[in-house]
Design an enzyme around this catalytic site. Structure first.
Site: not given
Ligand code: UD1
Length: 366
Positions: A210
């Site tokens: 991811h």
């Molecule tokens: C975050 C952490 C990463 C970790 C990962 C594990 C940061 C910078 N990164 O990355 O270290 O390895 O979590 O899961 O904090 N989204 C959803 N539903 C959710 C959560 C996220 O749809 O419940 C989507 C959203 O479109 C969001 C994207 O995933 O914009 C990214 O989510 P974000 O929290 O920004 O970072 P992760 O890539 O999940």
């Protein structure tokens, strides 16, 4: 009674905080002197990325939820800071304890520190030296303003000494994620699709992918997926996909036959799959720690790691992100020549206890 804030926001935080909560509630304190307020920033909000972990890991309902949801790096960080500042201004705390390296970790550490609330960082001192990762920025900023540092390895403690952190403020305590893994191992659950998909012990792969570097370009992602499915020599690859990869998966119109894409799995199902896999292929950091403890071969699709012990002591290898360079790792695996690995020091299920003892002492001395 001292009050501390425990911050969680994203999936990898939940397993790190659960053993600390358990020790505050039941153990480690001779006379209970710590109480906590559990704060969920809402960075992860899909039930499969958040609520299911609370249930599986016996984490109580958070006292506060900021519900920040998605956003750019700056938006998400800023929103968390605004909400936490409001909360601390109305209702202060004696200490802010943050875990890991996600945006919620850094945002709450900065906010607390600016209001003169001391900060303790669990999983401090690890470094990938890869500035393209938002997590590396979060680690460096959080460590630069924390007061106390709980580390998972001697090398993480050394990174901090080398930055001039006083030795007395660094505690090498081990790994709270492993506390949770060891406690929950007897309760791992076979995923519901196991029988339908005819999965066999040690005869399938688990894939997690991811990171932006692996999933933000559809053509690279496609090449990687097809190469991996080819190298798996017909064995199934189970890929529980993070929500951020949905878009790129939808852009690939044909999916290889041996690739099984699922929604994100619960903790207990995911780790059942990992424990019984032939190998795990991943770009996560935390999973490489879990495979090390379960002694499952792990191929990391990154050029660097902030967790060198998983490679030097454990079962992990750094294979890079170029699909063309992966052959040799799969050859080794199918020849049965994978390294056996050992478990790093203090990854023994007692880290939460060590942290709560240390925090009790710290609070009595500030
Ligand atoms: C975050 C952490 C990463 C970790 C990962 C594990 C940061 C910078 N990164 O990355 O270290 O390895 O979590 O899961 O904090 N989204 C959803 N539903 C959710 C959560 C996220 O749809 O419940 C989507 C959203 O479109 C969001 C994207 O995933 O914009 C990214 O989510 P974000 O929290 O920004 O970072 P992760 O890539 O999940």
């Amino acid at each position: 009674m001292y009050n501390i804030d425990l911050i969680v926001g994203a999936r990898p935080n939940f397993m790190k905080v659960s053993s600390i909560i358990r020790e505050i509630d039941n153990g480690a304190q001779q006379n209970k002197i710590i109480d906590y307020r559990l704060i969920h920033t809402g960075q992860h909000y899909d039930p499969s990325m958040s609520a299911s972990f609370f249930e599986d890991l016996n984490i109580p309902t958070p006292h506060v939820n900021f519900d920040v949801g998605s956003g750019s790096q700056a938006q998400q960080t800023a929103e968390i800071m605004i909400k936490y500042e409001e909360l601390l201004s109305k209702s202060p705390t004696n200490l802010c304890l943050v875990v890991g390296d996600v945006n919620s970790t850094m945002a709450c550490a900065i906010t607390a520190k600016k209001l003169n609330v001391p900060v303790a960082h669990v999983e401090a001192g690890i470094r990938s030296n890869d500035w393209t990762m938002p997590e590396e920025v979060n680690r460096v900023v959080t460590d630069s303003i924390s007061d106390w540092f709980f580390t998972t390895s001697i090398s993480a403690s050394e990174n901090l000494y080398n930055l001039g952190v006083p030795k007395n403020n660094i505690f090498f305590v081990g790994n709270t994620m492993i506390d949770t893994l060891l406690l929950k191992e007897p309760k791992f659950v076979k995923p519901s699709f196991w029988d339908n998909e005819n999965l066999q012990l040690s005869n399938y792969f688990v894939l997690t992918l991811h990171r932006p570097s692996n999933v933000d370009s559809a053509s690279l992602f496609k090449e990687m997926i097809f190469t991996l499915c080819d190298l798996a020599r017909g064995l199934p690859i189970v890929y529980p996909a993070h929500p951020r990869t949905r878009k790129v998966i939808d852009m690939i119109n044909e999916i290889p036959n041996n690739l099984l894409i699922t929604d994100p799995l619960s903790y207990l199902e995911f780790n059942y799959l990992v424990k019984h896999a032939k190998a795990v292929i991943t770009d996560s950091g935390g999973i490489t720690e879990e495979t090390t403890v379960m002694k499952v071969p792990c191929i990391t699709l990154r050029d660097n790691t902030e967790r060198p012990e998983t490679v030097e002591i454990g079962t992990n290898v750094l294979a890079g992100t170029n699909p063309k360079n992966l052959n040799k790792f799969f050859d080794k695996l199918f020849e049965g020549n994978w390294k056996k690995g050992k478990i790093p020091d203090k990854w023994d299920g007692k880290t939460g206890k060590r942290i709560v003892k240390a925090v009790s002492k710290i609070l009595q001395n500030i």
